[in-house]
Enzyme design. Structure first.
Site, short mmCIF file in Angstrom:
data_model
loop_
_atom_site.label_atom_id
_atom_site.label_comp_id
_atom_site.label_asym_id
_atom_site.label_seq_id
_atom_site.Cartn_x
_atom_site.Cartn_y
_atom_site.Cartn_z
N GLY A 97 -2.84 -2.11 -8.79
CA GLY A 97 -1.60 -1.89 -8.02
C GLY A 97 -1.55 -2.83 -6.82
N THR A 151 -8.15 -18.45 0.87
CA THR A 151 -7.85 -19.87 0.57
C THR A 151 -8.19 -20.77 1.75
OG1 THR A 151 -6.05 -19.17 -0.87
CG2 THR A 151 -5.99 -21.46 -0.14
N ARG A 201 -2.62 -4.61 -14.66
CA ARG A 201 -3.77 -3.80 -15.09
C ARG A 201 -4.06 -4.29 -16.51
NH1 ARG A 201 -3.69 0.12 -11.08
NH2 ARG A 201 -1.65 0.89 -10.44
N CYS A 202 -5.25 -4.85 -16.73
CA CYS A 202 -5.51 -5.59 -17.97
C CYS A 202 -6.51 -4.86 -18.86
CB CYS A 202 -6.03 -6.98 -17.60
SG CYS A 202 -6.47 -7.98 -19.01
N ASP A 219 -10.26 0.37 -7.04
CA ASP A 219 -11.41 0.90 -7.77
C ASP A 219 -11.58 0.29 -9.17
OD1 ASP A 219 -13.45 2.81 -7.74
OD2 ASP A 219 -12.27 4.09 -9.08
N SER A 224 -10.25 -2.41 -10.46
CA SER A 224 -10.44 -3.87 -10.42
C SER A 224 -11.87 -4.22 -10.05
CB SER A 224 -9.49 -4.50 -9.40
OG SER A 224 -8.19 -4.05 -9.65
N THR A 248 -5.89 -1.73 -1.78
CA THR A 248 -5.23 -0.57 -2.38
C THR A 248 -4.67 0.31 -1.27
OG1 THR A 248 -5.58 1.54 -3.53
CG2 THR A 248 -7.53 0.56 -2.56
N ASP A 271 -4.49 3.39 -1.50
CA ASP A 271 -5.10 4.72 -1.61
C ASP A 271 -6.22 4.99 -0.60
OD1 ASP A 271 -3.40 4.96 -3.75
OD2 ASP A 271 -4.95 4.55 -5.26
N ASP A 308 -9.32 4.69 -0.98
CA ASP A 308 -10.32 5.55 -1.63
C ASP A 308 -11.62 4.84 -1.99
OD1 ASP A 308 -9.17 3.93 -3.52
OD2 ASP A 308 -8.92 5.47 -5.03
N ARG A 364 15.63 23.82 5.65
CA ARG A 364 15.02 23.82 4.32
C ARG A 364 13.51 23.66 4.36
NH1 ARG A 364 19.68 20.11 1.45
NH2 ARG A 364 20.84 21.86 0.61
N ARG A 401 -3.45 8.48 -5.91
CA ARG A 401 -4.20 8.73 -7.14
C ARG A 401 -5.01 10.02 -6.98
NH1 ARG A 401 -4.62 5.25 -11.42
NH2 ARG A 401 -3.99 3.46 -10.23
N GLU A 450 3.83 20.77 8.21
CA GLU A 450 3.30 22.13 8.28
C GLU A 450 2.01 22.27 7.46
OE1 GLU A 450 6.54 21.39 8.66
OE2 GLU A 450 6.32 22.26 10.64
N GLU A 503 -0.24 13.30 -4.90
CA GLU A 503 -0.09 13.27 -6.36
C GLU A 503 -1.50 13.42 -6.95
OE1 GLU A 503 0.90 9.36 -7.86
OE2 GLU A 503 -0.94 8.53 -7.04
N HIS A 524 7.11 4.40 -5.54
CA HIS A 524 6.64 3.04 -5.30
C HIS A 524 7.16 2.42 -4.00
CE1 HIS A 524 5.37 3.54 -9.43
NE2 HIS A 524 4.53 2.55 -9.21
O1 F6P Z 1 -3.68 2.75 -6.83
C1 F6P Z 1 -2.43 2.53 -6.24
C2 F6P Z 1 -1.39 3.42 -6.84
O2 F6P Z 1 -0.17 3.18 -6.16
C3 F6P Z 1 -1.73 4.90 -6.83
O3 F6P Z 1 -1.50 5.52 -5.59
C4 F6P Z 1 -0.82 5.41 -7.93
O4 F6P Z 1 -1.34 6.57 -8.51
C5 F6P Z 1 -0.83 4.27 -8.92
O5 F6P Z 1 -1.20 3.11 -8.20
C6 F6P Z 1 0.48 4.02 -9.60
O6 F6P Z 1 0.31 3.00 -10.51
P1 F6P Z 1 1.51 2.28 -11.30
O7 F6P Z 1 2.25 1.43 -10.32
O8 F6P Z 1 0.82 1.49 -12.35
O9 F6P Z 1 2.38 3.37 -11.81
#
Ligand code: F6P
Length: 343
Positions: A31, A44, A92-93, A123, A125, A146, A148, A150, A183, A192, A208, A243, A273
């Site tokens: 990502g 570079t 993502r390959c 992670d 990659s 990333t 994330d 993480d 609301r 992730r 909250e 998520e 995104h």
């Molecule tokens: O790892 C980055 C990330 O944005 C995560 O937070 C998310 O779960 C995932 O990539 C989404 O991936 P894609 O863009 O392939 O749907």
């Protein structure tokens, strides 16, 4: 001789004495994350400054397999530090997960005369980088790119701060409408399997609650909060949900609450995104610049198969094995802070 050319000449000699590395390939993978361009620029320029040749590899590991590679000069990375995304594109390959795919990638590297790689990604990659580095005894340095946050061994990853600020701006806007309509909102953020964006996003926006995968009891806490009507005087409530299959996601939680507590006017927003785009913050630009320069320092030092990290504002080098294998823990003090401040 100017300071720069003197340094280059010294390092050139040192590099040629070492007899191994003279051309560095760069790729971005997985990502995208804001700040990847700043990292590409830093790698570079720092490589050229130190006398290396540089080649840009397009579309991550896929470009390594198909040979989408171009020589990079300093001009190739001009005016990119401020842009989100990655000029090298990313992917993502799946082929790179196979021995055949990695063999093709190795053949490309030999053909191109590339004898070290800098891989910018998360992670997955860096897992690919580790396998490849071991299989072909190939020098690779990783940069944690990333949103994330993480990866173990680094306080921050490139892109995390920008994504956090994007979340903050979005939640602030939702707060206006949530308050006007009185609301309860469930807002789902990325990450992730990690809750860093959700937890810190919640603190930054006065939410909250935050439901994160690392702490399963948070769902019970939410139940308590909802049952008690949050604080009676509050006229809007926002819960940030990470998520993840562990949290079940915002839609699922909102359904549960709607069914059990019909008195709440519940809405769901999934930020998606939008969190990955945009101009990187100063923090991410500086982090990416420092890490990119440090990647070349690592190669000059003879280090290989390490991820560049930052701990207490100091550059560190973390073996791939650790960065990938260990889970980065959530700081519980942050969780307590959120609980105290959301009464
Ligand atoms: O790892 C980055 C990330 O944005 C995560 O937070 C998310 O779960 C995932 O990539 C989404 O991936 P894609 O863009 O392939 O749907």
């Amino acid at each position: 001789m100017s300071g720069i050319s003197l340094a280059t000449a010294i390092n050139n000699q040192w590099v040629s004495n070492m007899g191994t590395i003279n051309c560095v390939g760069i790729l971005t993978s997985g990502g995208d994350a804001p700040g990847m361009n700043a990292a590409i620029r830093a790698v570079t320029r720092s490589a050229i400054y130190n006398g290396f040749e540089v080649k840009g590899i397009y579309r991550g590991y896929r470009g390594l397999i198909t040979g989408e590679i171009v020589p990079f000069r300093t001009e190739n990375v001009s005016n990119i530090i401020q842009h989100g995304g990655t000029i090298l594109k990313t992917a993502r390959c799946k082929e790179f997960e196979t021995p055949e795919g990695r063999k093709q990638a190795y053949d490309t590297l030999v053909k191109e005369g590339i004898n070290a790689l800098v891989v910018i990604g998360g992670d997955g990659s860096l897992t690919g980088a580790r396998i490849f580095a071991q299989e072909y005894d190939f020098p690779i340095v990783g940069l944690p790119g990333t949103i994330d946050n993480d990866l173990y061994g680094t306080d921050h990853t490139i892109g995390y701060d920008t994504a956090l600020n994007t979340i903050m701006e979005a939640v602030d806007k939702i707060r206006d409408t949530a308050t006007s309509h009185e609301r309860l909102f469930f807002i789902e953020v990325m990450g992730r399997d990690a809750g860093f964006l959700a937890l810190n996003g919640a603190i930054a926006t006065g939410c909250e609650a935050a439901i994160i995968p690392e702490i399963s009891t948070e769902i019970d806490q939410l139940e308590e909060l909802v049952k008690n009507g949050f604080r009676k005087s509050k006229n809007s409530s926002i819960v940030l949900v990470a998520e993840s299959p562990t949290t079940g996601g915002a839609i699922h939680l909102a359904e549960r609450v709607k069914n059990e507590y019909p008195q709440y006017d519940v809405r769901v927003t999934i930020l998606g995104h939008i969190q990955r785009g945009g101009s990187p913050t100063a923090h991410d630009r500086i982090l990416a610049s420092r890490m990119g320069a440090a990647a070349i320092d690592a190669l000059l030092d003879g280090q290989r198969n390490v991820m560049v990290g930052i701990r207490n504002d100091e550059i560190v080098y973390v073996p791939f094995s650790k960065a990938i294998k260990y889970d980065k823990p959530i700081n519980r003090e942050l969780l307590n802070t959120l609980r105290k401040l959301s009464i």
